[in-house]
Design a protein around this motif. Structure first.
Motif, PDB file in Angstrom:
ATOM      1  N   ILE A   1    -113.827 -36.387 -39.357  1.00 16.92           N
ATOM      2  CA  ILE A   1    -114.154 -35.293 -38.701  1.00 16.92           C
ATOM      3  C   ILE A   1    -114.248 -35.555 -37.267  1.00 16.92           C
ATOM      4  CG2 ILE A   1    -115.956 -33.686 -38.196  1.00 16.92           C
ATOM      5  CD1 ILE A   1    -116.884 -34.355 -41.071  1.00 16.92           C
ATOM      6  N   PHE A   2    -113.271 -34.917 -36.483  1.00 21.01           N
ATOM      7  CA  PHE A   2    -112.998 -35.427 -35.024  1.00 21.01           C
ATOM      8  C   PHE A   2    -113.883 -34.331 -34.045  1.00 21.01           C
ATOM      9  CE2 PHE A   2    -109.541 -36.893 -37.331  1.00 21.01           C
ATOM     10  CZ  PHE A   2    -109.025 -37.929 -36.463  1.00 21.01           C
ATOM     11  N   HIS A   3    -114.572 -34.928 -33.226  1.00 21.24           N
ATOM     12  CA  HIS A   3    -115.440 -34.317 -32.319  1.00 21.24           C
ATOM     13  C   HIS A   3    -115.174 -34.436 -30.865  1.00 21.24           C
ATOM     14  CE1 HIS A   3    -118.555 -33.772 -35.445  1.00 21.24           C
ATOM     15  NE2 HIS A   3    -118.228 -34.908 -35.894  1.00 21.24           N
TER      16      HIS A   3
ATOM     17  N   ASP B   1    -116.494 -38.859 -36.962  1.00 21.01           N
ATOM     18  CA  ASP B   1    -117.040 -39.237 -38.320  1.00 21.01           C
ATOM     19  C   ASP B   1    -116.344 -39.498 -39.377  1.00 21.01           C
ATOM     20  OD1 ASP B   1    -119.822 -39.142 -37.383  1.00 21.01           O
ATOM     21  OD2 ASP B   1    -119.711 -36.674 -37.029  1.00 21.01           O
ATOM     22  N   LEU B   2    -116.699 -40.457 -40.202  1.00 23.22           N
ATOM     23  CA  LEU B   2    -115.986 -40.720 -41.434  1.00 23.22           C
ATOM     24  C   LEU B   2    -116.460 -39.772 -42.639  1.00 23.22           C
ATOM     25  CD1 LEU B   2    -116.306 -44.606 -41.462  1.00 23.22           C
ATOM     26  CD2 LEU B   2    -114.666 -42.984 -40.231  1.00 23.22           C
ATOM     27  N   GLN B   3    -115.775 -39.408 -43.390  1.00 19.14           N
ATOM     28  CA  GLN B   3    -115.994 -38.509 -44.601  1.00 19.14           C
ATOM     29  C   GLN B   3    -115.969 -39.374 -45.809  1.00 19.14           C
ATOM     30  OE1 GLN B   3    -113.342 -35.307 -43.997  1.00 19.14           O
ATOM     31  NE2 GLN B   3    -115.204 -34.024 -44.510  1.00 19.14           N
ATOM     32  N   PRO B   4    -117.114 -39.933 -46.208  1.00 20.93           N
ATOM     33  CA  PRO B   4    -117.040 -40.703 -47.500  1.00 20.93           C
ATOM     34  C   PRO B   4    -117.106 -39.811 -48.841  1.00 20.93           C
ATOM     35  CG  PRO B   4    -119.337 -40.818 -46.183  1.00 20.93           C
ATOM     36  CD  PRO B   4    -118.359 -39.919 -45.469  1.00 20.93           C
TER      37      PRO B   4
ATOM     38  N   ALA C   1    -114.111 -44.374 -47.467  1.00 22.62           N
ATOM     39  CA  ALA C   1    -113.452 -43.550 -46.503  1.00 22.62           C
ATOM     40  C   ALA C   1    -112.439 -44.041 -45.868  1.00 22.62           C
ATOM     41  CB  ALA C   1    -115.166 -43.465 -45.654  1.00 22.62           C
ATOM     42  N   ARG C   2    -111.709 -43.217 -45.272  1.00 19.12           N
ATOM     43  CA  ARG C   2    -110.743 -43.594 -44.481  1.00 19.12           C
ATOM     44  C   ARG C   2    -111.234 -43.847 -43.093  1.00 19.12           C
ATOM     45  NH1 ARG C   2    -106.910 -39.544 -44.065  1.00 19.12           N
ATOM     46  NH2 ARG C   2    -108.558 -37.869 -44.725  1.00 19.12           N
ATOM     47  N   THR C   3    -110.729 -44.865 -41.996  1.00 15.33           N
ATOM     48  CA  THR C   3    -111.283 -45.038 -40.818  1.00 15.33           C
ATOM     49  C   THR C   3    -110.167 -44.806 -39.839  1.00 15.33           C
ATOM     50  OG1 THR C   3    -110.597 -47.386 -40.980  1.00 15.33           O
ATOM     51  CG2 THR C   3    -113.002 -46.921 -41.554  1.00 15.33           C
TER      52      THR C   3
ATOM     53  N   GLU D   1    -124.902 -47.807 -39.483  1.00 15.08           N
ATOM     54  CA  GLU D   1    -125.680 -46.694 -40.310  1.00 15.08           C
ATOM     55  C   GLU D   1    -125.109 -45.392 -40.045  1.00 15.08           C
ATOM     56  OE1 GLU D   1    -130.174 -44.327 -40.422  1.00 15.08           O
ATOM     57  OE2 GLU D   1    -130.181 -46.504 -40.111  1.00 15.08           O
ATOM     58  N   ASN D   2    -124.687 -44.960 -38.975  1.00 13.71           N
ATOM     59  CA  ASN D   2    -124.145 -43.699 -38.915  1.00 13.71           C
ATOM     60  C   ASN D   2    -122.543 -43.659 -39.044  1.00 13.71           C
ATOM     61  OD1 ASN D   2    -122.819 -44.245 -36.303  1.00 13.71           O
ATOM     62  ND2 ASN D   2    -124.427 -43.503 -35.153  1.00 13.71           N
ATOM     63  N   ARG D   3    -122.061 -44.954 -39.042  1.00 13.79           N
ATOM     64  CA  ARG D   3    -120.417 -45.287 -39.259  1.00 13.79           C
ATOM     65  C   ARG D   3    -119.470 -44.382 -38.490  1.00 13.79           C
ATOM     66  NH1 ARG D   3    -122.126 -44.903 -45.272  1.00 13.79           N
ATOM     67  NH2 ARG D   3    -122.517 -47.144 -45.679  1.00 13.79           N
ATOM     68  N   ARG D   4    -120.359 -43.924 -37.304  1.00 15.62           N
ATOM     69  CA  ARG D   4    -119.264 -43.025 -36.081  1.00 15.62           C
ATOM     70  C   ARG D   4    -118.219 -44.206 -35.629  1.00 15.62           C
ATOM     71  NH1 ARG D   4    -122.613 -38.507 -33.329  1.00 15.62           N
ATOM     72  NH2 ARG D   4    -121.783 -37.037 -34.690  1.00 15.62           N
ATOM     73  N   GLN D   5    -117.342 -43.492 -35.127  1.00 15.37           N
ATOM     74  CA  GLN D   5    -116.094 -44.394 -34.359  1.00 15.37           C
ATOM     75  C   GLN D   5    -115.670 -43.472 -33.018  1.00 15.37           C
ATOM     76  OE1 GLN D   5    -113.002 -46.045 -37.283  1.00 15.37           O
ATOM     77  NE2 GLN D   5    -112.930 -44.069 -37.711  1.00 15.37           N
TER      78      GLN D   5
END
Length: 182
Positions: free
Chosen positions: A2-4, A15-18, A27-29, A106-110
């Motif tokens: 999910i791109f913000h 955001d990753l979508q596990p 999840a794809r990174t 924990e939040n796995r954001r990139q």
């Protein structure tokens, strides 16, 4: 994924979508097709890792000068950081603006950092590990930076600085009368 959009032109929080089952999650990174659909560079050529022991450690504000500019895809895989980017592109509507993002295991954001941005982070806890992909190999003669404490940027770091390299502590202040880098 999910791109913000962020407040900075061309920078994205992802955001990753596990997907989960009895084994755990997957999840794809990074996906070239999805990145390209958002106008992002996809030609990552190097992966780097950074480990810091103490909370409050600052690394950066780094960039690579043309023609060796690079995009980064940054992810904190252990612990938590405040990742801060500054738009250094003189023609950009967000020139010299900055934004900070909490990235954590924990939040796995990139965070996608476009070419022409200065990049830095502060560790929010001890024993962190950051992994990031870059679109250009490190070129020492093209390395540049700005001081993390530059009053023109007025970045509010959440913790007192516990550790910083001499190089990062002594990057120059931004000189608005100098020829733009980007």
């Amino acid at each position: 994924m999910i791109f913000h959009e962020t407040t900075l032109k061309d920078a994205w929080l992802i955001d990753l979508q596990p997907f989960g089952d009895a084994r755990g999650t997957f999840a794809r990174t990074m996906c070239s097709k999805e990145f390209a659909e958002h106008g992002l560079l996809t030609n990552f050529v190097q992966q780097n890792m950074s480990v810091s022991a103490e909370a409050g450690t600052i690394r950066g504000m780094h960039y690579q000068r043309p023609p060796y500019t690079e995009a980064k895809l940054v992810r904190c895989v252990r612990g938590a950081i405040l990742d801060v980017i500054v738009d250094m592109r003189s023609g950009s509507p967000t020139y010299l603006k900055h934004e900070g993002f909490e990235l954590s295991a924990e939040n796995r954001r990139q965070l996608y950092v476009p070419p022409g941005f200065a990049h830095s982070f502060q560790t929010l806890v001890g024993d962190i590990e950051v992994s990031y992909l870059v679109t250009a190999p490190y070129t020492p003669e093209a390395e540049g930076g700005v001081r993390y404490s530059d009053p023109l940027l007025d970045i509010s770091w959440p913790l007192p600085v516990s550790t910083i390299s001499d190089k990062d502590a002594n990057w120059p202040l931004i000189d608005l009368s100098a020829e733009p880098l980007f």
